[in-house]
Structure formats: C-alpha cells, structure tokens
Design a protein around this motif. Structure first.
Motif, PDB file in Angstrom:
ATOM      1  N   ILE A  29       0.829  -1.083   0.033  1.00  0.00           N
ATOM      2  CA  ILE A  29      -0.091  -0.166  -0.032  1.00  0.00           C
ATOM      3  C   ILE A  29       0.812   1.252  -0.009  1.00  0.00           C
ATOM      4  O   ILE A  29       1.696   1.222   0.727  1.00  0.00           O
ATOM      5  N   ASP A  30       0.559   2.216  -1.148  1.00  0.00           N
ATOM      6  CA  ASP A  30       1.257   3.494  -1.039  1.00  0.00           C
ATOM      7  C   ASP A  30       0.861   4.348   0.219  1.00  0.00           C
ATOM      8  O   ASP A  30      -0.504   4.554   0.132  1.00  0.00           O
ATOM      9  N   ASP A  31       1.524   4.769   0.956  1.00  0.00           N
ATOM     10  CA  ASP A  31       1.341   5.658   2.136  1.00  0.00           C
ATOM     11  C   ASP A  31       0.592   6.994   1.963  1.00  0.00           C
ATOM     12  O   ASP A  31      -0.001   7.590   2.684  1.00  0.00           O
ATOM     13  N   TYR A  32       0.825   7.449   0.669  1.00  0.00           N
ATOM     14  CA  TYR A  32       0.364   8.877   0.160  1.00  0.00           C
ATOM     15  C   TYR A  32      -0.910   8.670  -0.436  1.00  0.00           C
ATOM     16  O   TYR A  32      -2.032   9.281  -0.018  1.00  0.00           O
ATOM     17  N   SER A  33      -1.120   7.948  -1.607  1.00  0.00           N
ATOM     18  CA  SER A  33      -2.052   7.609  -2.242  1.00  0.00           C
ATOM     19  C   SER A  33      -3.345   6.561  -1.668  1.00  0.00           C
ATOM     20  O   SER A  33      -4.412   6.527  -2.016  1.00  0.00           O
ATOM     21  N   ARG A  34      -2.778   5.739  -0.909  1.00  0.00           N
ATOM     22  CA  ARG A  34      -3.522   4.618  -0.303  1.00  0.00           C
ATOM     23  C   ARG A  34      -3.857   3.558  -1.528  1.00  0.00           C
ATOM     24  O   ARG A  34      -4.840   2.791  -1.615  1.00  0.00           O
ATOM     25  N   PHE A  35      -3.109   3.535  -2.727  1.00  0.00           N
ATOM     26  CA  PHE A  35      -3.263   2.696  -3.703  1.00  0.00           C
ATOM     27  C   PHE A  35      -2.764   1.332  -3.372  1.00  0.00           C
ATOM     28  O   PHE A  35      -1.596   1.207  -2.792  1.00  0.00           O
ATOM     29  N   PRO A  36      -3.369   0.206  -3.216  1.00  0.00           N
ATOM     30  CA  PRO A  36      -3.053  -1.094  -3.032  1.00  0.00           C
ATOM     31  C   PRO A  36      -2.728  -2.075  -4.366  1.00  0.00           C
ATOM     32  O   PRO A  36      -3.384  -1.857  -5.206  1.00  0.00           O
ATOM     33  N   ALA A 137     -10.920   2.841  -7.518  1.00  0.00           N
ATOM     34  CA  ALA A 137     -11.825   4.136  -8.124  1.00  0.00           C
ATOM     35  C   ALA A 137     -12.575   4.739  -7.253  1.00  0.00           C
ATOM     36  O   ALA A 137     -13.426   5.598  -7.665  1.00  0.00           O
ATOM     37  N   THR A 138     -12.923   4.400  -6.109  1.00  0.00           N
ATOM     38  CA  THR A 138     -13.542   4.943  -4.970  1.00  0.00           C
ATOM     39  C   THR A 138     -12.920   5.960  -4.141  1.00  0.00           C
ATOM     40  O   THR A 138     -11.758   5.690  -3.715  1.00  0.00           O
ATOM     41  N   PRO A 139     -13.621   7.259  -4.008  1.00  0.00           N
ATOM     42  CA  PRO A 139     -12.931   8.098  -3.123  1.00  0.00           C
ATOM     43  C   PRO A 139     -12.615   7.633  -1.427  1.00  0.00           C
ATOM     44  O   PRO A 139     -13.482   7.046  -0.967  1.00  0.00           O
ATOM     45  N   HIS A 140     -11.256   7.553  -1.231  1.00  0.00           N
ATOM     46  CA  HIS A 140     -10.962   7.320   0.091  1.00  0.00           C
ATOM     47  C   HIS A 140     -11.389   8.300   1.178  1.00  0.00           C
ATOM     48  O   HIS A 140     -11.574   9.427   1.000  1.00  0.00           O
ATOM     49  N   ARG A 141     -11.750   7.473   2.327  1.00  0.00           N
ATOM     50  CA  ARG A 141     -12.436   8.408   3.293  1.00  0.00           C
ATOM     51  C   ARG A 141     -11.329   9.475   4.065  1.00  0.00           C
ATOM     52  O   ARG A 141     -11.731  10.230   4.309  1.00  0.00           O
ATOM     53  N   THR A 142     -10.020   9.114   3.814  1.00  0.00           N
ATOM     54  CA  THR A 142      -9.162   9.955   4.163  1.00  0.00           C
ATOM     55  C   THR A 142      -8.838  10.924   3.674  1.00  0.00           C
ATOM     56  O   THR A 142      -8.887  12.285   3.934  1.00  0.00           O
ATOM     57  N   SER A 143      -8.331  10.838   2.386  1.00  0.00           N
ATOM     58  CA  SER A 143      -7.985  11.769   1.199  1.00  0.00           C
ATOM     59  C   SER A 143      -9.093  12.245   0.314  1.00  0.00           C
ATOM     60  O   SER A 143      -8.701  13.440   0.036  1.00  0.00           O
ATOM     61  N   GLY A 144     -10.125  11.775   0.541  1.00  0.00           N
ATOM     62  CA  GLY A 144     -11.311  12.353  -0.382  1.00  0.00           C
ATOM     63  C   GLY A 144     -11.283  12.109  -1.722  1.00  0.00           C
ATOM     64  O   GLY A 144     -12.180  12.756  -2.641  1.00  0.00           O
ATOM     65  N   ALA A 145     -10.114  11.319  -2.219  1.00  0.00           N
ATOM     66  CA  ALA A 145     -10.049  11.231  -3.587  1.00  0.00           C
ATOM     67  C   ALA A 145      -9.817   9.842  -4.020  1.00  0.00           C
ATOM     68  O   ALA A 145      -9.215   9.144  -2.859  1.00  0.00           O
ATOM     69  N   PRO A 146      -9.983   9.146  -5.053  1.00  0.00           N
ATOM     70  CA  PRO A 146      -9.777   7.892  -5.297  1.00  0.00           C
ATOM     71  C   PRO A 146      -8.273   7.451  -5.286  1.00  0.00           C
ATOM     72  O   PRO A 146      -7.299   8.373  -5.790  1.00  0.00           O
ATOM     73  N   PRO A 147      -7.819   6.580  -4.838  1.00  0.00           N
ATOM     74  CA  PRO A 147      -6.245   6.112  -4.828  1.00  0.00           C
ATOM     75  C   PRO A 147      -5.666   6.029  -6.067  1.00  0.00           C
ATOM     76  O   PRO A 147      -4.555   6.479  -6.211  1.00  0.00           O
ATOM     77  N   ALA A 148      -6.395   5.555  -7.227  1.00  0.00           N
ATOM     78  CA  ALA A 148      -5.835   5.449  -8.564  1.00  0.00           C
ATOM     79  C   ALA A 148      -5.708   6.867  -9.011  1.00  0.00           C
ATOM     80  O   ALA A 148      -4.673   7.122  -9.612  1.00  0.00           O
TER      81      ALA A 148
END
Length: 310
Positions: A29-36, A137-148
């Motif tokens: 998992i990328d710690d910045y974007s939360r991309f798994p 493709a779903t907005p992350h709860r923390t960042s407010g934007a999709p990880p991708a």
C-alpha cells in the motif's frame, strides 16, 4: 502520528496474509495515495520476496519500505535485496501491529472478501479482482479522492458509474489526512484510556509475556529489565545480553521491594530441575482427618419397598 509523504510511492507498507487454501496474499500500500497492490503467492519464503522487484520495476523503487518483524523480512536475503535496490527498510515495533495500521486494516477487508466469496460459492480470485478495481476508483475516506486518481493523476475506468470527477489536490489531501489522523488518535486514546507513559531511561520495568498466558501465570515476566532507550512510544529494555523492544503499553514500572540485581544478570530461562520421585523418607504427609461437626443423616428405605423380601 506519522507524517504524510511528499509524493506517491515514496513510502510503502507491506504485509503478508495467509489464506485457507494454503496460498498467501502479498499486499503493498502506498502511504500517500492509499493505492493497494495485491498479489497471490504460494510461499512466503525469503526467495518469494523477489516478487517485489516486478512491482518496483512497474512503479519505481520507494525510499522507505515499512514491514513487520516476520521471518521473510528478517532474512539476510531481504537485507541484501534492500541494499541492492537502495531503499530503507523500516521495521515496526514488535508485537504492535497498530504501527502498520494502514495495511493491517486493509488485510481485514481482503479476508472478508475471500470469506464472502467462499460462502456464496463464487471464485474468490475473481471477487478479489473486482473489489480491487472498485476500491481503487472509489474516493478514500481520508484523502477524499480515489487512490488511483492520486497515484496516476487520472481516473481509471470501471463498471461503476462516474457521476463526477475527483481531482487530486495535494494541499487538500494533506489537510484531510492531518484532520482524520488527529480524529482517529483522539478516539483511540479515549477508547483505550491511553495516558502519558511514566517510564524513563534508567527505570526498572517488567515486560508483558508473549503468546498465550495460562490461568496460573502472571501476565508480566517477573524478571526485571532496565530501560536503555526510548523513541516515542517505542521502548528498549535489557537484562545483561538479553534485549527486548516493545511498545510502552507492554511495560510497567517496577515498584516495591524486588531483587533489582537480577536485572543485570544474563538472560537465562532454563527451568530449575524437579525431582520426579521423592525419597521414601520425604513423602508428602496428608493432613489428619477432621471429625464431623454435624451428626450423620439417617437413611430410611423407600416405602414402596416395605413389602419386598429377599
């Protein structure tokens, strides 16, 4: 509370998870974007760690790789692998998975996906791929934007409808990340009743036992240790050549009259010898019988057997 990296794929968190089929899930998992990034493996040996090379060739080599203290990451092979690629291997505090909470929490979701697919008699691998597409493709709860979108600076196309496009603004992501982490920190401290640690360098402490604790076993090891280093909530204590690193919640300050000199002895957990069969002249004596304090009960035969003769 860890700080957010400056850009995607600078710091990553890695962990393994076992499956009922005997296979394993490798999660990055990328710690910045939360991309798994998830890959299915048949082994977690040190040689299987070379799988990271394919992902690092695709996304680049990160500067920091955060893992737990499992066998694959403690091997000499992984140490040479980190030196060859030039990334810093950061291991979390032993027995404290909260330090790698982002990937640990995502593991719970993946296991739920696999259990649900098995219960519905579906292919768990296809359900896993479907979940990953939708999650990225779903907005992350923390960042407010999709990880991708944060990772690639563009949205990815899935079967889900796209009502609106989410932009990845760095300042907005940092503000939301800081606010959410502070909120989670306050809730965790309130729920767990966390207080500031009173442990200081030079104190003698007792460490909590690992694994299963028996009914008649003390939760803390009775042999004291001396605190030699403190870094945030991580505490290092030693007794002679023995050294242990744990979170501050695994220690308690030694109070009262104890044998402090035992803390400077070498670590020795050899059990003391026991005598299997004591000599005849040292047999254990049973206590004398105590007389009854109340009279015995008179037992009468049942009335339906009064006319019965033998």
């Amino acid at each position: 509370m860890s700080a957010l990296p400056t850009h995607p794929w600078k710091e990553v968190s890695i962990d393994f998870s076992d499956l009922p089929t005997g296979e394993h899930l490798l999660v990055i998992i990328d710690d910045y974007s939360r991309f798994p990034v998830v890959e299915i493996l048949t082994s977690t040996s040190s040689k299987a760690v070379s799988t990271f090379g394919s992902h690092f060739a695709l996304f680049g080599i990160p500067e920091v790789v955060r893992t737990d203290n499992g066998p694959p990451f403690n091997s000499e092979y992984f140490m040479k692998f980190a030196q060859y690629l030039g990334f810093r291997h950061r291991r979390i505090t032993p027995r404290w998975p909260q330090a790698n909470g982002e990937v640990e929490r995502f593991m719970r979701v993946l296991k739920k996906v696999v259990r649900t697919a098995n219960a519905e008699r579906k292919s768990w691998k296809q359900e896993l791929y479907t979940f990953l597409r939708n999650y990225r493709a779903t907005p992350h709860r923390t960042s407010g934007a999709p990880p991708a979108t944060v990772m690639f600076q563009r949205p990815i196309r899935t079967r889900l409808p796209e009502p609106q496009s989410h932009t990845a603004n760095d300042s907005e992501i940092r503000n939301r990340d800081k606010s959410m982490k502070q909120k989670q920190k306050v809730n965790a401290e309130k729920h767990q009743r966390i207080r500031e640690s009173e442990i200081r360098v030079g104190n003698y402490v007792l460490v909590k036992r690992d694994g299963h604790i028996g009914k008649y076993t003390t939760p803390f090891n009775t042999r004291p240790l001396k605190v030699i280093a403190i870094k945030g909530s991580q505490i290092v204590a030693s007794r002679g050549s023995y050294r242990v690193t744990r979170n501050s919640s695994h220690f308690k300050v030694l109070k009262g009259q104890h044998d402090i000199h035992a803390a400077v002895d070498d670590y020795d957990e050899t059990p003391s010898p026991q005598i299997a069969n004591p000599p005849r002249n040292e047999r254990i004596q049973t206590p004398p019988m105590v007389a009854r304090r109340n009279p015995p009960r008179n037992r009468a035969p049942p009335r339906n057997l009064s006319d019965y003769y033998t």
